[in-house]
Design a protein around this motif. Structure first.
Motif, PDB file in Angstrom:
ATOM      1  N   PHE A 225       7.788  42.976  17.654  1.00  0.00           N
ATOM      2  CA  PHE A 225       6.770  43.937  17.254  1.00  0.00           C
ATOM      3  C   PHE A 225       6.092  44.493  18.500  1.00  0.00           C
ATOM      4  CE2 PHE A 225       7.022  40.515  14.168  1.00  0.00           C
ATOM      5  CZ  PHE A 225       7.087  41.165  12.941  1.00  0.00           C
ATOM      6  N   ARG A 226       5.577  45.694  18.382  1.00  0.00           N
ATOM      7  CA  ARG A 226       4.697  46.254  19.397  1.00  0.00           C
ATOM      8  C   ARG A 226       3.470  46.784  18.682  1.00  0.00           C
ATOM      9  NH1 ARG A 226       4.226  47.767  24.526  1.00  0.00           N
ATOM     10  NH2 ARG A 226       3.114  49.693  25.041  1.00  0.00           N
ATOM     11  N   ALA A 227       2.282  46.505  19.228  1.00  0.00           N
ATOM     12  CA  ALA A 227       1.046  46.937  18.580  1.00  0.00           C
ATOM     13  C   ALA A 227       0.050  47.410  19.624  1.00  0.00           C
ATOM     14  CB  ALA A 227       0.440  45.795  17.759  1.00  0.00           C
ATOM     15  N   THR A 228      -0.766  48.372  19.236  1.00  0.00           N
ATOM     16  CA  THR A 228      -1.815  48.879  20.118  1.00  0.00           C
ATOM     17  C   THR A 228      -3.121  48.996  19.337  1.00  0.00           C
ATOM     18  OG1 THR A 228      -1.270  51.181  19.616  1.00  0.00           O
ATOM     19  CG2 THR A 228      -0.187  50.190  21.532  1.00  0.00           C
ATOM     20  N   ALA A 229      -4.222  48.976  20.084  1.00  0.00           N
ATOM     21  CA  ALA A 229      -5.541  49.153  19.486  1.00  0.00           C
ATOM     22  C   ALA A 229      -6.497  49.605  20.582  1.00  0.00           C
ATOM     23  CB  ALA A 229      -6.046  47.856  18.851  1.00  0.00           C
ATOM     24  N   GLU A 230      -7.616  50.154  20.180  1.00  0.00           N
ATOM     25  CA  GLU A 230      -8.674  50.506  21.117  1.00  0.00           C
ATOM     26  C   GLU A 230      -9.962  49.812  20.706  1.00  0.00           C
ATOM     27  OE1 GLU A 230      -9.254  54.615  21.930  1.00  0.00           O
ATOM     28  OE2 GLU A 230      -7.372  54.802  23.059  1.00  0.00           O
ATOM     29  N   LEU A 231     -10.650  49.251  21.699  1.00  0.00           N
ATOM     30  CA  LEU A 231     -11.913  48.552  21.462  1.00  0.00           C
ATOM     31  C   LEU A 231     -13.004  49.201  22.295  1.00  0.00           C
ATOM     32  CD1 LEU A 231     -10.727  44.853  22.029  1.00  0.00           C
ATOM     33  CD2 LEU A 231     -10.568  46.182  19.925  1.00  0.00           C
ATOM     34  N   ARG A 232     -14.217  49.120  21.803  1.00  0.00           N
ATOM     35  CA  ARG A 232     -15.382  49.508  22.593  1.00  0.00           C
ATOM     36  C   ARG A 232     -16.086  48.240  23.056  1.00  0.00           C
ATOM     37  NH1 ARG A 232     -17.139  54.472  22.989  1.00  0.00           N
ATOM     38  NH2 ARG A 232     -19.255  53.727  23.384  1.00  0.00           N
ATOM     39  N   ARG A 233     -16.323  48.140  24.350  1.00  0.00           N
ATOM     40  CA  ARG A 233     -16.930  46.929  24.905  1.00  0.00           C
ATOM     41  C   ARG A 233     -18.298  46.643  24.293  1.00  0.00           C
ATOM     42  NH1 ARG A 233     -18.469  46.657  29.888  1.00  0.00           N
ATOM     43  NH2 ARG A 233     -18.285  48.809  30.557  1.00  0.00           N
ATOM     44  N   ASP A 234     -19.066  47.696  24.055  1.00  0.00           N
ATOM     45  CA  ASP A 234     -20.426  47.446  23.557  1.00  0.00           C
ATOM     46  C   ASP A 234     -20.433  46.932  22.117  1.00  0.00           C
ATOM     47  OD1 ASP A 234     -19.717  49.819  22.344  1.00  0.00           O
ATOM     48  OD2 ASP A 234     -21.286  51.016  23.276  1.00  0.00           O
ATOM     49  N   ASP A 235     -19.314  47.078  21.392  1.00  0.00           N
ATOM     50  CA  ASP A 235     -19.235  46.475  20.056  1.00  0.00           C
ATOM     51  C   ASP A 235     -19.278  44.949  20.132  1.00  0.00           C
ATOM     52  OD1 ASP A 235     -19.107  48.891  18.760  1.00  0.00           O
ATOM     53  OD2 ASP A 235     -16.929  48.883  18.524  1.00  0.00           O
ATOM     54  N   PHE A 236     -18.935  44.408  21.309  1.00  0.00           N
ATOM     55  CA  PHE A 236     -18.905  42.958  21.493  1.00  0.00           C
ATOM     56  C   PHE A 236     -19.928  42.517  22.557  1.00  0.00           C
ATOM     57  CE2 PHE A 236     -14.815  44.299  19.885  1.00  0.00           C
ATOM     58  CZ  PHE A 236     -14.579  43.399  18.861  1.00  0.00           C
ATOM     59  N   ALA A 237     -20.968  43.330  22.706  1.00  0.00           N
ATOM     60  CA  ALA A 237     -22.093  43.021  23.605  1.00  0.00           C
ATOM     61  C   ALA A 237     -21.651  42.819  25.049  1.00  0.00           C
ATOM     62  CB  ALA A 237     -22.858  41.792  23.107  1.00  0.00           C
ATOM     63  N   MET A 238     -20.579  43.504  25.468  1.00  0.00           N
ATOM     64  CA  MET A 238     -20.195  43.517  26.876  1.00  0.00           C
ATOM     65  C   MET A 238     -20.720  44.807  27.482  1.00  0.00           C
ATOM     66  SD  MET A 238     -16.389  41.800  27.169  1.00  0.00           S
ATOM     67  CE  MET A 238     -15.552  42.831  25.976  1.00  0.00           C
ATOM     68  N   ASN A 239     -22.001  44.784  27.805  1.00  0.00           N
ATOM     69  CA  ASN A 239     -22.689  46.008  28.204  1.00  0.00           C
ATOM     70  C   ASN A 239     -22.796  46.184  29.714  1.00  0.00           C
ATOM     71  OD1 ASN A 239     -23.320  46.721  25.445  1.00  0.00           O
ATOM     72  ND2 ASN A 239     -24.821  45.057  25.493  1.00  0.00           N
ATOM     73  N   TYR A 240     -22.260  45.226  30.469  1.00  0.00           N
ATOM     74  CA  TYR A 240     -22.353  45.330  31.929  1.00  0.00           C
ATOM     75  C   TYR A 240     -21.676  46.603  32.418  1.00  0.00           C
ATOM     76  CZ  TYR A 240     -21.426  44.609  36.873  1.00  0.00           C
ATOM     77  OH  TYR A 240     -21.342  44.767  38.233  1.00  0.00           O
ATOM     78  N   ASN A 241     -22.326  47.286  33.346  1.00  0.00           N
ATOM     79  CA  ASN A 241     -21.693  48.406  34.009  1.00  0.00           C
ATOM     80  C   ASN A 241     -22.436  48.719  35.289  1.00  0.00           C
ATOM     81  OD1 ASN A 241     -19.677  50.325  34.337  1.00  0.00           O
ATOM     82  ND2 ASN A 241     -19.815  50.959  32.208  1.00  0.00           N
ATOM     83  N   GLN A 242     -21.798  49.515  36.111  1.00  0.00           N
ATOM     84  CA  GLN A 242     -22.359  49.941  37.379  1.00  0.00           C
ATOM     85  C   GLN A 242     -22.029  51.407  37.539  1.00  0.00           C
ATOM     86  OE1 GLN A 242     -20.641  48.011  40.755  1.00  0.00           O
ATOM     87  NE2 GLN A 242     -22.032  48.944  42.226  1.00  0.00           N
ATOM     88  N   VAL A 243     -23.069  52.235  37.659  1.00  0.00           N
ATOM     89  CA  VAL A 243     -22.863  53.666  37.848  1.00  0.00           C
ATOM     90  C   VAL A 243     -22.707  53.917  39.332  1.00  0.00           C
ATOM     91  CG1 VAL A 243     -23.819  55.968  37.537  1.00  0.00           C
ATOM     92  CG2 VAL A 243     -24.170  54.227  35.771  1.00  0.00           C
ATOM     93  N   VAL A 244     -21.572  54.477  39.717  1.00  0.00           N
ATOM     94  CA  VAL A 244     -21.308  54.645  41.145  1.00  0.00           C
ATOM     95  C   VAL A 244     -21.841  55.968  41.682  1.00  0.00           C
ATOM     96  CG1 VAL A 244     -19.362  53.067  41.264  1.00  0.00           C
ATOM     97  CG2 VAL A 244     -18.968  55.412  40.537  1.00  0.00           C
ATOM     98  N   LYS A 245     -21.702  57.035  40.921  1.00  0.00           N
ATOM     99  CA  LYS A 245     -22.283  58.312  41.334  1.00  0.00           C
ATOM    100  C   LYS A 245     -22.135  59.319  40.204  1.00  0.00           C
ATOM    101  CE  LYS A 245     -18.078  60.135  43.513  1.00  0.00           C
ATOM    102  NZ  LYS A 245     -17.509  60.742  44.732  1.00  0.00           N
ATOM    103  N   ALA A 246     -23.054  60.250  40.162  1.00  0.00           N
ATOM    104  CA  ALA A 246     -23.000  61.383  39.232  1.00  0.00           C
ATOM    105  C   ALA A 246     -22.676  60.961  37.810  1.00  0.00           C
ATOM    106  CB  ALA A 246     -21.975  62.409  39.718  1.00  0.00           C
TER     107      ALA A 246
END
Length: 271
Positions: A225-246
């Protein structure tokens, strides 16, 4: 001049030693050629102008046929011919199937700096597929060791295991449990299910392609089988990020999940 073709599986692999046969409209064989180890077929003898049928066969695959028109150039450009495994239009036989981690992969990728992707995989996981007589009631249950994340960079993997992301000390496992299986095409299905990550359960559907079933060298039967999906990190409280510019984030908010799965018929794996 002659015939040009590439023979591939649905997921892009070469079908080695496929046989390509060309017949005229009376059914008389005009040409027969064997694909090489790259799935390529090339012949140099020009063909008379006219209409032909191109038939591609290979052991373990359903045959494919198409019509080709040869003009004064004497060539058939068949392009890429995609073969489906025999049985690929149906799911495997009913019963239990065990995921084989040694011949499967669970991978994910995220956009990095808005210009490229970072890819990783989980190296430790297990699971079970149950194909029901009523196909819609078939089930998939899988457990993934969160600490087994591997992106090829030790410092990054350590950060991904931290509380900013997977928080593996508090939540050592990810779990996926399906609820329903819905047809989406001749050999495609939507697996409706729930993913639990960081202790948070969210609905996640898998776009599933069944690649076929066949014997393995250990006397068993395998399904792919082959399967794909898309997840949003914030749906699982993975809110870490770093804005590099603009306003560009170092890490994208969406994860693309790609699963390549082999399952062995029965409730145990070969030793």
């Amino acid at each position: 001049m002659g015939l040009r073709a590439q023979v591939r599986t649905r997921d892009g692999w070469a079908v080695q030693h496929a046989i390509v046969t060309v017949t005229d409209m009376t059914g008389t064989q005009i040409l027969r050629a064997t694909a090489d180890e790259d799935g390529a077929t090339r012949t140099e003898e020009p063909l008379p102008a006219g209409a032909y049928t191109v038939i591609v066969t290979a052991v373990g695959y359903a045959p494919a046929a198409s019509t080709a028109l040869v003009t004064a150039g004497g060539r058939i450009e068949a392009g890429t011919v995609v073969l489906a495994r025999q049985g690929g239009v149906e799911l495997p036989p009913p019963g239990d199937w065990s995921l084989d981690p040694a011949h499967s992969s669970v991978a994910a990728s995220a956009q990095h700096l808005g210009i490229s992707s970072v890819r990783g995989r989980f190296t430790e996981f297990s699971g079970r597929i149950v194909i029901d007589e009523d196909v819609a009631r078939s089930r998939v249950d899988a457990v993934i060791d969160a600490a087994s994340i591997d992106t090829g960079n030790g410092m990054r993997d350590k950060h991904l295991r931290s509380a900013d992301f997977l928080d593996v000390e508090r939540f050592p496992e990810l779990a996926y449990n399906s609820r329903a299986l819905v047809p989406a095409g001749p050999d495609r299905w939507t697996v409706e299910g729930e993913l639990t990550m960081r202790g948070i359960a969210r609905p996640v559907d898998l776009d599933l392609t069944y690649l076929g079933t066949g014997p393995d060298p250990w006397g068993g039967v395998r399904a792919a089988f082959r399967a794909t999906a898309e997840l949003r990190r914030d749906d699982f409280a993975m809110n870490y990020n770093q804005v590099v510019k603009a306003g560009i984030s170092a890490i994208g908010t969406t994860l693309r999940v790609e699963l390549d799965i082999q399952a062995v018929q029965g409730d145990t794996l070969p030793s």
